[in-house]
Design a protein around this motif. Structure first.
Motif, short mmCIF file in Angstrom:
data_model
loop_
_atom_site.label_atom_id
_atom_site.label_comp_id
_atom_site.label_asym_id
_atom_site.label_seq_id
_atom_site.Cartn_x
_atom_site.Cartn_y
_atom_site.Cartn_z
N PRO A 81 10.26 8.03 5.85
CA PRO A 81 10.11 7.56 7.24
C PRO A 81 9.93 6.04 7.38
CG PRO A 81 8.78 9.49 6.86
CD PRO A 81 9.26 9.03 5.51
N HIS A 82 9.35 5.38 6.34
CA HIS A 82 9.16 3.92 6.43
C HIS A 82 10.50 3.22 6.63
CE1 HIS A 82 4.97 3.93 5.12
NE2 HIS A 82 5.30 4.68 4.10
N LEU A 83 11.54 3.79 6.02
CA LEU A 83 12.84 3.10 5.99
C LEU A 83 13.88 3.74 6.90
CD1 LEU A 83 13.14 2.63 2.10
CD2 LEU A 83 12.23 1.03 3.78
N HIS B 178 2.84 2.43 13.12
CA HIS B 178 4.02 1.81 12.51
C HIS B 178 4.55 2.58 11.31
CE1 HIS B 178 4.77 -2.08 14.63
NE2 HIS B 178 3.70 -1.60 15.23
N PHE B 179 4.26 3.89 11.25
CA PHE B 179 4.79 4.70 10.14
C PHE B 179 6.32 4.76 10.24
CE2 PHE B 179 5.46 9.15 8.33
CZ PHE B 179 5.47 8.70 7.02
N GLU B 180 6.81 5.06 11.45
CA GLU B 180 8.26 5.11 11.65
C GLU B 180 8.70 3.66 11.91
OE1 GLU B 180 6.03 6.82 13.58
OE2 GLU B 180 6.54 8.94 13.67
N PRO C 163 -0.84 3.70 7.53
CA PRO C 163 -0.35 4.79 8.39
C PRO C 163 -0.54 6.20 7.83
CG PRO C 163 1.49 3.76 7.26
CD PRO C 163 0.26 2.98 6.86
N HIS C 164 -0.95 6.34 6.55
CA HIS C 164 -0.93 7.67 5.89
C HIS C 164 -2.16 8.51 6.24
CE1 HIS C 164 1.47 4.82 3.42
NE2 HIS C 164 2.32 5.82 3.42
N PHE C 165 -2.48 8.57 7.54
CA PHE C 165 -3.71 9.21 8.00
C PHE C 165 -3.81 10.69 7.66
CE2 PHE C 165 -0.82 10.46 11.31
CZ PHE C 165 -1.27 11.71 11.66
N PRO D 18 3.59 5.92 -7.01
CA PRO D 18 4.51 4.80 -6.78
C PRO D 18 4.14 3.91 -5.58
CG PRO D 18 5.73 6.84 -7.12
CD PRO D 18 4.28 7.22 -7.02
N HIS D 19 3.94 4.51 -4.42
CA HIS D 19 3.55 3.66 -3.27
C HIS D 19 2.22 4.14 -2.73
CE1 HIS D 19 4.64 6.52 -0.09
NE2 HIS D 19 4.38 5.62 0.83
N ASP D 20 1.55 3.26 -2.02
CA ASP D 20 0.13 3.43 -1.72
C ASP D 20 -0.11 4.39 -0.55
OD1 ASP D 20 -2.37 2.84 -2.54
OD2 ASP D 20 -2.24 0.69 -2.14
N ALA D 21 0.17 5.68 -0.76
CA ALA D 21 0.06 6.64 0.34
C ALA D 21 -1.26 7.42 0.30
CB ALA D 21 1.22 7.62 0.29
N PHE D 22 -2.04 7.23 -0.78
CA PHE D 22 -3.15 8.15 -1.01
C PHE D 22 -4.54 7.53 -0.84
CE2 PHE D 22 0.50 10.14 -2.93
CZ PHE D 22 0.35 11.47 -2.57
N GLY E 4 2.51 -0.86 -3.09
CA GLY E 4 1.91 -1.21 -1.80
C GLY E 4 2.08 -0.11 -0.77
N ILE E 5 1.71 -0.43 0.46
CA ILE E 5 1.61 0.57 1.53
C ILE E 5 2.97 1.06 2.01
CG2 ILE E 5 0.94 0.91 3.95
CD1 ILE E 5 -1.40 0.89 2.12
N SER E 6 3.88 0.16 2.25
CA SER E 6 5.19 0.57 2.74
C SER E 6 6.19 0.52 1.62
CB SER E 6 5.66 -0.35 3.87
OG SER E 6 7.01 -0.06 4.16
N SER F 202 4.13 12.84 -0.39
CA SER F 202 3.32 11.81 0.25
C SER F 202 3.72 11.63 1.71
CB SER F 202 3.44 10.48 -0.51
OG SER F 202 4.81 10.12 -0.64
N ASP F 203 4.98 11.29 1.96
CA ASP F 203 5.39 10.93 3.33
C ASP F 203 6.26 12.00 3.98
OD1 ASP F 203 3.99 8.71 2.77
OD2 ASP F 203 5.63 7.29 2.96
N SER F 204 6.35 13.17 3.36
CA SER F 204 7.16 14.25 3.94
C SER F 204 6.69 15.57 3.36
CB SER F 204 8.63 14.03 3.58
OG SER F 204 9.39 15.19 3.90
ZN LIG Z 1 4.24 5.84 2.88
#
Ligand SMILES: [Zn+2]
Length: 307
Positions: free
Chosen positions: A65-67, A90-92, A128-130, A194-198, A214-216, A278-280
């Protein structure tokens, strides 16, 4: 002739678009259409409203979703919706403008104190990874529930009952997570992804997270961040590092090589069924295709490889 035909086709579809959605049995459906951005929100809407609504998903499960950038068909889904839900924060990242105009963010009632922030390119950004904070996920669920009750006043009671039941299931999940994760010994509570979702996850369950990216996922993995993470893995004798379903697993392989170059050893947890979500959520029909199953999948995997 071709031109006339295609004109007719266009006219036909325009007219068809004006009708209510026809069900396979030929009856017209009076169901409201709710368009959501992510697999999380699709699951949330299903838990709360079940078959009372038709849902349309914009970002397919497994995509980042970030991209994600909106396609023409996505704009149609937004246009034809009776209601639109999105994450916000700003997640999307590439759809913010159109979503702010058309939808409601399930994070709209979050207080600033509940949100994590980070420095990125010398700017403070909200994490954004609430959804990895179950307390916040419950708040987002309540926000969606209130909006659905307004959209479907005739089904208010059913939605309220579903909400109550689902919030109780989320409490049970939280208790299960705590119990499972307590099996990881004190010195091994490091989660490298890999990316900072946790970060919300780590804060909720007392782990330390490290992510070279990082975050995104939009930011490049800096060499310095990679070396720093490799040093940490060697120093703390971290047994395993994890890949995610929405990011490229090669990065973790590179990290493993960097660890081995320093004389250390680490397992990359990757491959089918062994990636963290993580994001899906997982695609429908696969393990992890609901929020609760996704969380259990992640926690089981983390416990198995770190305990
Ligand atoms: Zn993410």
């Amino acid at each position: 002739m071709k031109k006339i035909l295609s004109l007719f086709t266009i006219l036909f579809f325009l007219l068809a678009g004006c009708q209510n959605n026809a069900t396979p049995t030929g009856q017209t459906s009076s169901k409201k259409t709710v368009t959501v951005t992510t697999s999380f929100l699709k699951d949330m809407a299903k838990q709360l409203a079940g078959d009372l609504i038709d849902t349309e998903l914009i970002i397919p499960a497994g995509e980042d979703p970030h991209l994600y950038t909106a396609k023409a068909s996505d704009l149609d889904k937004l246009k034809k919706a009776d209601f639109v839900f999105y994450h916000g924060l700003h997640f999307e990242g590439k759809m913010v403008e159109v979503l702010e105009k058309t939808g409601v963010a399930v994070t709209k009632d979050f207080s600033k104190d509940d949100l994590g922030t980070f420095m990125q390119d010398e700017e403070e950004v909200v994490d954004p990874h609430f959804w990895f904070n179950i307390k916040l996920y419950k708040l987002a669920t309540s926000t969606m529930s209130e909006e659905l009750q307004k959209l479907l006043p005739e089904h208010k009671e059913t939605i309220q009952q579903n909400t109550k039941k689902y919030l109780a299931q989320l409490d049970e999940l939280d208790a299960w997570n705590k119990e499972q994760l307590s099996q990881i010994p004190e010195g091994s509570r490091y989660l490298v992804t890999p990316h900072d979702a946790f970060n919300y996850f780590a804060k909720s369950y007392n782990l330390t997270v490290h992510a070279p990216q990082g975050i995104s996922t939009a930011s490049e993995v800096a060499n310095a961040a990679m070396i720093e993470t490799a040093n940490l893995i060697v120093d703390k004798k971290i047994k395993a590092i994890f890949s995610e379903s929405t990011t490229n697993p090669e990065r973790m392989q590179k990290l493993k090589e960097a660890v081995e170059a320093k004389g250390g050893q680490v397992t990359v947890v990757t491959g089918e069924g062994k990636e963290l979500f993580s994001d899906s959520l997982a695609p429908a029909g696969e393990d992890g295709d609901t929020y609760i199953d996704m969380y259990k999948h992640n926690v089981s995997l983390i416990v198995k490889y770190l305990k």
